[in-house]
Scaffold this motif. Sequence first.
Motif: not given
Length: 272
Positions: A76-84, A220-223
């Motif tokens: 979740l932390i990584a996804s938020c950082a990438v999205s931001a 989605t791709v990265l996860v």
Amino acid sequence: MAGLVAGGWLARARFTGLDRLLAMAGPVGRLWLDALTMTVVPLVFALLVTGIAGAAATAGSGTVARRAMLWFAALLIASCAVSAGLAQLLLTAWPVDVLSGSLPGAAPPVPEPGSTWLSGIIPANPIKAAADTAMVPLVVFALLFGFATARIAQPLADSLLTFFRAIVEAMLVIVHWVLWLAPVGVFALAFGVGARLGLGAAGTLLQYVVVVVSCCLVTTVLVSVTAMIAGRLSPMRFLRAAFQPQVVAVSTQSSLASLPAMIDAAPALGVD
């Protein structure tokens, strides 16, 4: 889109009955939004209590739940950082048109200083926090309540969890009813925005959709790559198992609605 275009076109044509249409569309849109919002507090609170109590009980009996929680936190932390970061890049390359993207009226309030926000994170009165829809203090109380429920006598805990599971099910029935009326409510809300802002609102909405979809796709791709590498799964096996939950996610935009499909897909990946 139909509501935005209809409202913007009638405003540009200076339709004489526009005020009357807005007087009808405004209450309809607000009623629909309020009907959906009224389920948020009981649904979130009940879901957190049942989820945390279950996770706490499971975590006490093995390492699987603790590892899962660590993975959830890290992803979740990584996804938020990438999205931001991606959203910032997209908005820098494609700036928002402030004139078409801002609603008329007062400017939004300035966020509270960090110290002020932190001092209110523990609700002195949880019922007042729920009445004010102060979600962060309410979530903190729900987390503590869930952990405490996992520590009391099992018969008492079962009674509490049965009560909260019943609340979840009842709220989801109401949500289902409200979502059946979504075309009417969303059209009414969009019609009012289009009439006030003109056709420029459609461009702002398109920009919002492009930015959000881009962030979701990249995440989605990265996860998925992370799951395949860390889980030692072949890409086709993982993608076949993930396809049905992802279709549900795209069509409903709801993590809760996707949960049953995710559980059904787990055995194909060898997940207990």
